[in-house]
Enzyme design. Sequence first.
Site, PDB file in Angstrom:
ATOM      1  N   ASP A  92       0.937  -1.207   0.035  1.00 60.36           N
ATOM      2  CA  ASP A  92      -0.044   0.141   0.010  1.00 60.36           C
ATOM      3  C   ASP A  92       0.987   1.251  -0.020  1.00 60.36           C
ATOM      4  OD1 ASP A  92       1.010   0.278   2.495  1.00 60.36           O
ATOM      5  OD2 ASP A  92      -0.905  -0.014   3.354  1.00 60.36           O
ATOM      6  N   ASP A 266      -7.908  -7.443   0.004  1.00 60.83           N
ATOM      7  CA  ASP A 266      -6.897  -7.740   1.088  1.00 60.83           C
ATOM      8  C   ASP A 266      -7.865  -7.345   2.317  1.00 60.83           C
ATOM      9  OD1 ASP A 266      -6.720  -4.763   0.997  1.00 60.83           O
ATOM     10  OD2 ASP A 266      -5.794  -5.303   2.801  1.00 60.83           O
ATOM     11  N   CYS A 304     -12.762 -29.183   6.019  1.00 62.85           N
ATOM     12  CA  CYS A 304     -11.534 -28.403   5.614  1.00 62.85           C
ATOM     13  C   CYS A 304     -10.374 -29.209   5.656  1.00 62.85           C
ATOM     14  CB  CYS A 304     -11.396 -27.380   6.816  1.00 62.85           C
ATOM     15  SG  CYS A 304      -9.692 -26.406   6.575  1.00 62.85           S
ATOM     16  N   CYS A 306      -7.266 -28.066   5.850  1.00 58.57           N
ATOM     17  CA  CYS A 306      -5.839 -27.596   6.394  1.00 58.57           C
ATOM     18  C   CYS A 306      -5.138 -28.624   7.345  1.00 58.57           C
ATOM     19  CB  CYS A 306      -6.322 -26.150   6.736  1.00 58.57           C
ATOM     20  SG  CYS A 306      -6.827 -26.224   8.675  1.00 58.57           S
ATOM     21  N   CYS A 309      -6.958 -28.628  10.896  1.00 61.21           N
ATOM     22  CA  CYS A 309      -8.359 -29.281  11.024  1.00 61.21           C
ATOM     23  C   CYS A 309      -7.867 -30.860  10.799  1.00 61.21           C
ATOM     24  CB  CYS A 309      -9.235 -28.996  10.008  1.00 61.21           C
ATOM     25  SG  CYS A 309      -9.897 -27.521  10.349  1.00 61.21           S
ATOM     26  N   HIS A 335      -5.985 -22.018   9.759  1.00 64.95           N
ATOM     27  CA  HIS A 335      -7.273 -22.499   9.267  1.00 64.95           C
ATOM     28  C   HIS A 335      -7.869 -21.299   8.752  1.00 64.95           C
ATOM     29  CE1 HIS A 335     -11.205 -24.125   9.158  1.00 64.95           C
ATOM     30  NE2 HIS A 335     -11.554 -22.964   9.802  1.00 64.95           N
TER      31      HIS A 335
END
Lengths: 376, 376
Positions: A92, A266, A304, A306, A309, A335
């Site tokens: 930014d 974002d 999920c 991930c 998980c 997660h």
Amino acid sequence: MFRFELLKKDPSCEARLGKIFTPHGEVTTPVFMPVATQGTVKSLIPETVHELGAEMILTNTYHLYLRPGHDIIRNLGGLHKFMNWSSPILTDSGGFQVYSLGALRKITDNGVVFQSHIDGSRHFITPELAVEIQEALGSDIMMSLDECTPYPASFEEAEKSLDLTVKWAKRCRSSKKNDHQFLFGIIQGGIYPELRMRALENISTNIGFDGYALGGLSVGEPKEEMLGITEMTAPLLPHDKPRYLMGVGMPEDIVACVGYGIDMFDCVIPTRCARNGLLFTNREKVVIKHARYRDDDSPVDSTCDCYTCRNYTRAYLRHLYMAKEILAMTLNTIHNIRYFMHLMERIRSAIKDGIYQEFKNSFFEKSRDTVISQQI
Amino acid sequence: MFRFELLKKDPSCEARLGKIFTPHGEVTTPVFMPVATQGTVKSLIPETVHELGAEMILTNTYHLYLRPGHDIIRNLGGLHKFMNWSSPILTDSGGFQVYSLGALRKITDNGVVFQSHIDGSRHFITPELAVEIQEALGSDIMMSLDECTPYPASFEEAEKSLDLTVKWAKRCRSSKKNDHQFLFGIIQGGIYPELRMRALENISTNIGFDGYALGGLSVGEPKEEMLGITEMTAPLLPHDKPRYLMGVGMPEDIVACVGYGIDMFDCVIPTRCARNGLLFTNREKVVIKHARYRDDDSPVDSTCDCYTCRNYTRAYLRHLYMAKEILAMTLNTIHNIRYFMHLMERIRSAIKDGIYQEFKNSFFEKSRDTVISQQI
């Protein structure tokens, strides 16, 4: 080297599938960029961020300018090398943080004077310096210095603020020195359609950038205003350039705004919520500290994929959170980022299949069911 | 299932190479166990701890008993599953933390009453309960409940404390219910050789355990006392059982005490120092916050093979530390644990080659040079 390719537009709405080509690799849009404010996605090593599916991250110029300093990062080979992230980075301009974090700030036509939130030191940022800092960092996409119009602002205030942003945008555009970094312009104008139109004309038609961002949204205005301005403005931005909605947002906002033609997002939501123990799932939001999870042997989300998980129970995550363990932040962040990345995969897949409108309707239907079931 | 195999004894000193067989795998000794107080080696996922070379970790019974509670962990399938660590775990008895963290503690012949440091709740731990809790956790090696004799303590105090520890050791031994977990006895006796001898006779000859720990050291006594007691006591422990020096220590203490015949160590030093920005190397200790590292493009230790040293500069680590980023703790902890694991690899290799005395002398010579060069 920088190029945006529009791969497909959904027939039933403004949703677009695209690809951004940068010197550090390609990014498929719509994309969500995890936030790495100080040169790190909080609590994760970069390899993990990459494995979770993140193709591009955002870092904050204001923070890195103040600490460790852009000169140090340039001398160490640039931001990618410094933070061990070899994929694309968007920086930014620093403007938003100057306004939200800096003290005693004073805005003049020439730039903005502020005091560091770290040590009180005084700084003067001009549009030219904002570009110079981002060139030193070596990000793939730089943002023009703008004045982020606050909410609420009267028409006159928003107009004055927009005029300044347009002037600064021109100066940013002129001061850019190299071709391997790309500069986006920012559309301001508050909640006033007339001003947003004027911004569009000045920033995109008159000046022209490599991409365009909608700024000054998600700054406290009612959500309907944010959605309304985005719905109106996004489709009018040049079709052959990426469109970026800064600082948004919640999953439902992303799903809505992709439908209005936004390509890039974002937000600190997945990472900050993770550190505060709020976990996203398709069924519900899990507040991990709740006593009901103390002996819950199921994962946060059984659908999920991930690492968290696959390997840990809600009971363990609750234990880590209650015990204030650092690993709580790491596992929760893994997660939540995965949830957002997976959401973006589903979004892109729906656009590819030409069924975005159906996906969107179904997403909101499920969200509504969840809200109702949580109320019961 | 539990077995200790003495593979080799160094010809020139008491150093031993061995192997501990447990239901969760083998551990080569001398071993250093990273500390996972609350069921996590702070800031690291267990896969990382394993990759760094850790074969066994230590968790704290006191903490897990109070939060989340041993019943919850038992119901969730035991500590290994709970924390996603499939290699061996040693649990302490909780005694040390009762004395150092618990409030209003009162020791009677039957056990110890204390108040939780978390919520002030009252608890009564007996030797039988200490074993029961560790059986619920399902650790591979359990420790008997002892009274950790404080320093300083008069001969009479240390003697009284030792008598209690011996009584409790018997009760722990009798109350153990299953065969797949193993119970170590603890040798107390303060800094009094006569009492240490009496402890040895009672704990090892009269009662008999699967292994033996030296306790009540590294509790504030001069380092020479700790080294002296260890040098005197360790070689007298049964040769066919593992010997564990609790809470030790600094790299130089480990190198010295391996030479006295110790097989097992644990300490918070690598992890706690990492979080405080103190990094171990063979040349020097790096205090990462020092301004001299702000633009230092070298790794913490150019001879280190850890993830942190392979991917990050001192300048980046300093930046993360100054910015209070969570990743600072993770990257520093990775390096420090790797330093300790690599030290243990070098120690085992020297014993294997029958040159431990040389290794030890060379290690201390280099440390001396470092101390001198740091003073200059």
